[in-house]
Design a protein around this motif. Sequence first.
Motif, short mmCIF file in Angstrom:
data_model
loop_
_atom_site.label_atom_id
_atom_site.label_comp_id
_atom_site.label_asym_id
_atom_site.label_seq_id
_atom_site.Cartn_x
_atom_site.Cartn_y
_atom_site.Cartn_z
N ARG A 40 -2.25 -7.78 7.85
CA ARG A 40 -1.52 -8.45 8.93
C ARG A 40 -0.30 -9.13 8.33
O ARG A 40 -0.39 -9.75 7.27
CB ARG A 40 -2.41 -9.48 9.62
N TYR A 41 0.83 -9.02 8.97
CA TYR A 41 2.07 -9.57 8.47
C TYR A 41 2.06 -11.10 8.44
O TYR A 41 2.48 -11.71 7.47
CB TYR A 41 3.24 -9.08 9.32
N ASP A 42 1.54 -11.69 9.51
CA ASP A 42 1.61 -13.15 9.64
C ASP A 42 0.76 -13.90 8.61
O ASP A 42 1.16 -14.93 8.10
CB ASP A 42 1.27 -13.60 11.06
N ARG A 99 -0.85 -12.21 5.88
CA ARG A 99 -0.94 -11.42 4.64
C ARG A 99 -2.39 -11.17 4.24
O ARG A 99 -2.71 -11.09 3.06
CB ARG A 99 -0.20 -12.09 3.49
N LEU A 100 -3.27 -11.11 5.23
CA LEU A 100 -4.68 -10.84 4.94
C LEU A 100 -4.94 -9.34 4.97
O LEU A 100 -4.64 -8.67 5.96
CB LEU A 100 -5.58 -11.51 5.99
N PRO A 101 -5.51 -8.79 3.90
CA PRO A 101 -5.82 -7.36 3.90
C PRO A 101 -6.86 -7.02 4.98
O PRO A 101 -7.86 -7.73 5.13
CB PRO A 101 -6.38 -7.10 2.51
N LEU A 102 -6.60 -5.96 5.70
CA LEU A 102 -7.53 -5.47 6.71
C LEU A 102 -8.31 -4.28 6.18
O LEU A 102 -9.46 -4.08 6.55
CB LEU A 102 -6.77 -5.05 7.97
N ALA A 103 -7.66 -3.49 5.36
CA ALA A 103 -8.30 -2.31 4.79
C ALA A 103 -7.60 -1.94 3.50
O ALA A 103 -6.39 -2.09 3.38
CB ALA A 103 -8.23 -1.14 5.78
N ALA A 104 -8.37 -1.47 2.55
CA ALA A 104 -7.83 -0.96 1.29
C ALA A 104 -8.60 0.32 0.96
O ALA A 104 -9.83 0.33 1.03
CB ALA A 104 -7.96 -1.98 0.18
N PHE A 105 -7.87 1.37 0.64
CA PHE A 105 -8.52 2.65 0.39
C PHE A 105 -7.59 3.52 -0.45
O PHE A 105 -6.42 3.21 -0.62
CB PHE A 105 -8.87 3.36 1.70
N THR A 106 -8.14 4.61 -0.95
CA THR A 106 -7.35 5.61 -1.66
C THR A 106 -7.49 6.93 -0.94
O THR A 106 -8.60 7.42 -0.75
CB THR A 106 -7.80 5.75 -3.13
N ALA A 107 -6.37 7.47 -0.52
CA ALA A 107 -6.34 8.79 0.11
C ALA A 107 -6.02 9.80 -0.99
O ALA A 107 -5.06 9.61 -1.75
CB ALA A 107 -5.28 8.83 1.20
N SER A 108 -6.81 10.84 -1.08
CA SER A 108 -6.58 11.81 -2.14
C SER A 108 -6.87 13.22 -1.66
O SER A 108 -7.54 13.42 -0.65
CB SER A 108 -7.45 11.48 -3.36
N ALA A 109 -6.32 14.17 -2.40
CA ALA A 109 -6.55 15.58 -2.08
C ALA A 109 -6.37 16.41 -3.34
O ALA A 109 -5.65 16.02 -4.27
CB ALA A 109 -5.57 16.05 -1.01
N GLU A 110 -7.04 17.55 -3.35
CA GLU A 110 -6.94 18.52 -4.44
C GLU A 110 -6.73 19.90 -3.84
O GLU A 110 -7.42 20.27 -2.89
CB GLU A 110 -8.21 18.53 -5.28
#
Length: 109
Positions: A46-48, A50-61
């Motif tokens: 959230r901008y106001d 600065r609390l993370p809502l989600a953290a992830f790694t998108a990957s592909a092979e």
Amino acid sequence: LRHVQAEPGRFGATHLLGLELRRFEADYAGGAPPVARVAIAATVARYDRRLPLAAFTASAEVPAAEDTLGAVTTALDQAFGRALEDLLSRSQQALLDDLARQPPATPAR
């Protein structure tokens, strides 16, 4: 100079998306042709607050069709596209989940 920030746009942002390219390579560990590997770490906040809502790694092979520059480039492009599709889908879901948790807006008078 500690940091640089862009001038605010005409529309105020409600959320931030932080990205870090962690992997973009042709991996020859299994021999030729290589496997294109892409990984992008993302944080939605959230901008106001600065609390993370989600953290992830998108990957592909994606395995290259053959061991040529053109085939490896095509495999890297496809892997990057797939990782971006995953990133967009997961980012959108994080935004929808956050909006669903917000109280309803009061109508303007």
